[in-house]
Design an enzyme around this catalytic site. Structure first.
Site, mmCIF file in Angstrom:
data_model
loop_
_atom_site.group_PDB
_atom_site.id
_atom_site.type_symbol
_atom_site.label_atom_id
_atom_site.label_comp_id
_atom_site.label_asym_id
_atom_site.label_seq_id
_atom_site.Cartn_x
_atom_site.Cartn_y
_atom_site.Cartn_z
ATOM 1 N N GLU A 126 43.122 122.443 21.851
ATOM 2 C CA GLU A 126 44.257 123.281 21.980
ATOM 3 C C GLU A 126 44.531 124.092 20.866
ATOM 4 O O GLU A 126 44.934 125.338 20.900
ATOM 5 C CB GLU A 126 45.528 122.271 22.306
ATOM 6 C CG GLU A 126 45.615 121.743 23.784
ATOM 7 C CD GLU A 126 45.666 122.728 24.958
ATOM 8 O OE1 GLU A 126 45.928 123.673 24.537
ATOM 9 O OE2 GLU A 126 45.227 122.321 26.142
ATOM 10 N N TYR A 162 54.418 123.708 22.452
ATOM 11 C CA TYR A 162 53.276 123.849 23.476
ATOM 12 C C TYR A 162 52.189 123.101 23.282
ATOM 13 O O TYR A 162 51.768 122.369 23.933
ATOM 14 C CB TYR A 162 52.876 125.350 23.303
ATOM 15 C CG TYR A 162 51.424 125.446 24.085
ATOM 16 C CD1 TYR A 162 51.275 125.417 25.481
ATOM 17 C CD2 TYR A 162 50.399 125.371 23.418
ATOM 18 C CE1 TYR A 162 50.213 125.610 26.055
ATOM 19 C CE2 TYR A 162 49.085 125.448 23.901
ATOM 20 C CZ TYR A 162 49.038 125.661 25.288
ATOM 21 O OH TYR A 162 47.736 125.594 25.846
ATOM 22 N N ASP A 196 52.584 128.664 27.868
ATOM 23 C CA ASP A 196 51.985 129.651 26.945
ATOM 24 C C ASP A 196 52.084 131.136 27.800
ATOM 25 O O ASP A 196 52.716 131.332 28.779
ATOM 26 C CB ASP A 196 50.570 129.287 26.866
ATOM 27 C CG ASP A 196 49.769 129.217 27.956
ATOM 28 O OD1 ASP A 196 50.296 129.526 29.242
ATOM 29 O OD2 ASP A 196 48.585 128.819 27.948
HETATM 30 N N1 ADE Z 1 44.640 127.124 27.605
HETATM 31 C C1 ADE Z 1 44.896 126.151 26.846
HETATM 32 N N2 ADE Z 1 44.698 124.980 26.874
HETATM 33 C C2 ADE Z 1 44.270 124.976 28.348
HETATM 34 C C3 ADE Z 1 44.112 124.083 29.253
HETATM 35 N N3 ADE Z 1 44.052 122.657 28.999
HETATM 36 N N4 ADE Z 1 43.632 124.369 30.488
HETATM 37 C C4 ADE Z 1 43.482 125.727 30.816
HETATM 38 N N5 ADE Z 1 43.654 126.863 29.903
HETATM 39 C C5 ADE Z 1 44.273 126.321 28.729
#
Ligand code: ADE
Length: 389
Positions: free
Chosen positions: A59, A142, A160
């Protein structure tokens, strides 16, 4: 993807987005999203196996970096730092070196600090709850919600950029990306979906996945969308117009002179200041000026003789930096008040954390190095643009 600001207490009723309607029938929408995600999810390395640590690393990497670039960096990072304890014990330059190609090195430092806090406060186990996660350095609402919901099933919403777009379209809300009022509205809608759903982590990740792969900016691929039937923007034919794009930030243009001093005894490198862009990373000696400065005059402040070899423009989130590259023909002095430059053998450059722009300057000067990711040709004549950091 960008990180949303937290919802400040007492921010209801929504000041500007009060006229936006809600996403209707959140239970049915979340059911459709979950069913779709269970069959359509991309196979991504951090999804198999899942763990708090793998979710944390991925993340943080995914914040403003494309998935394709993160995949390779993630595998490399996890192989080098397989858990919070190893990461916490690593020297910072090793962590920054493993972060190369991802840009935004401040995030690598914060991830390092988070690993130390996990060791000190949580016995080396990434905490499970969003509240504990959010108390870690560099972990915002987030990221905390992503880890807590996806790995541990906690019923917390997340928003997001991708999720904001999906929600605006579902409700035909003409919000503007990046506007605080739109973000607050999106957090509320994400909250009602996560309250109504069966599996919070699946709903959350499905929203992100849908925004990344189907409900994309510009023209969404409604034919592949599991919630097209429930999409108010599509019903109104506005799916290509909603939400409004982010207002462009005022950009600054900078001009920097890079002195590449390379010979049989190695390449001269200096450490950047501890704060600001590319903090503490290594670079060929660089004199920073503004767009009004003459690059040769900048170079002359630290070296008496040099040849101009080329230039390129490096685009960061808030500025365009024109790098004017010179090959030094006389000794290069250290930057006033900073650590003295050091010589590094060409074969050892990869052991140091250099920004992509620094790698590129070396390439332009004909120093036989490659960027750590897929090498791109650097043009010799005239500025050309690159967008990584
Ligand atoms: N963007 C950031 N984390 C994500 C996730 N777990 N799945 C899809 N898009 C993402």
């Amino acid at each position: 993807m960008s990180i949303r600001t937290p919802l400040p207490p007492g921010s209801d009723p929504l000041p500007d987005a009060g006229s936006f309607g809600p996403v209707s029938d959140p239970k049915a929408v979340s059911e459709a999203l979950e069913a779709w995600f269970r069959v359509a999810a991309r196979r991504l390395p951090w999804r198999d196996p899942r763990s708090g640590y793998r979710a944390l690393v991925s993340e943080v990497m995914l914040q403003q970096t494309q998935v394709s670039r993160v995949i390779e960096a993630f595998e490399r990072f996890i192989a080098r730092f397989p858990g919070p304890a190893v990461l916490a014990a690593a020297p910072e330059p090793d962590v920054l070196a493993a972060w190369q190609g991802l840009g935004y090195y401040r995030r690598a430092r914060l991830l390092h600090a988070a690993a130390r806090a996990i060791v000190e406060r949580h016995g080396g186990e990434v905490p499970a709850s969003a509240a504990e996660l959010e108390a870690l350095p560099g972990i915002g609402r987030y990221t905390a919600a992503a880890i807590a919901s996806i790995v541990h099933g906690e019923r917390v919403p997340l928003v997001d950029g991708n999720v904001t777009r999906v929600l605006c379209r579902l409700a035909d809300a003409p919000g503007r990306m990046g506007d605080p009022a739109t973000e607050r509205w999106a957090w509320r809608q994400a909250g009602s979906l996560v309250q109504a759903c069966a599996a919070p982590g699946v709903t959350n990740e499905a929203l992100m996945e849908l925004g990344a792969t189907v409900c994309v900016p510009g023209t969404p691929d409604c034919a592949r969308c599991p919630v097209a039937h429930a999409c108010a923007a599509r019903a109104a034919g506005r799916q290509g117009e909603v939400p409004l794009p982010k207002r462009p930030a005022r950009r600054r243009t900078l001009r920097w002179a890079v002195l590449v001093d390379a010979g049989a005894d190695g390449v001269l490198l200096e450490r950047r200041p501890e704060r600001g862009l590319w903090a503490s990373m290594m670079q060929p000696p660089t004199v920073e000026g503004s767009e009004h400065d003459d690059p040769a005059a900048l170079a002359r402040t630290r070296c008496e003789r040099f040849d101009a070899v080329g230039s390129f423009v490096h685009v960061t989130s808030h500025r365009d930096v024109e790098f004017c590259v010179f090959r030094a023909r006389a000794p290069v002095s250290g930057a006033p008040g900073r650590e003295a430059p050091v010589r590094v053998a060409q074969g050892m450059l990869g052991a140091h954390a250099l920004s992509n722009a620094a790698w590129r300057a070396l390439e332009v000067a004909g120093v036989g190095v490659r960027t750590p990711r897929a090498a791109r040709p650097a043009r010799r004549a005239g500025p050309n643009a690159s967008t990584d950091s």
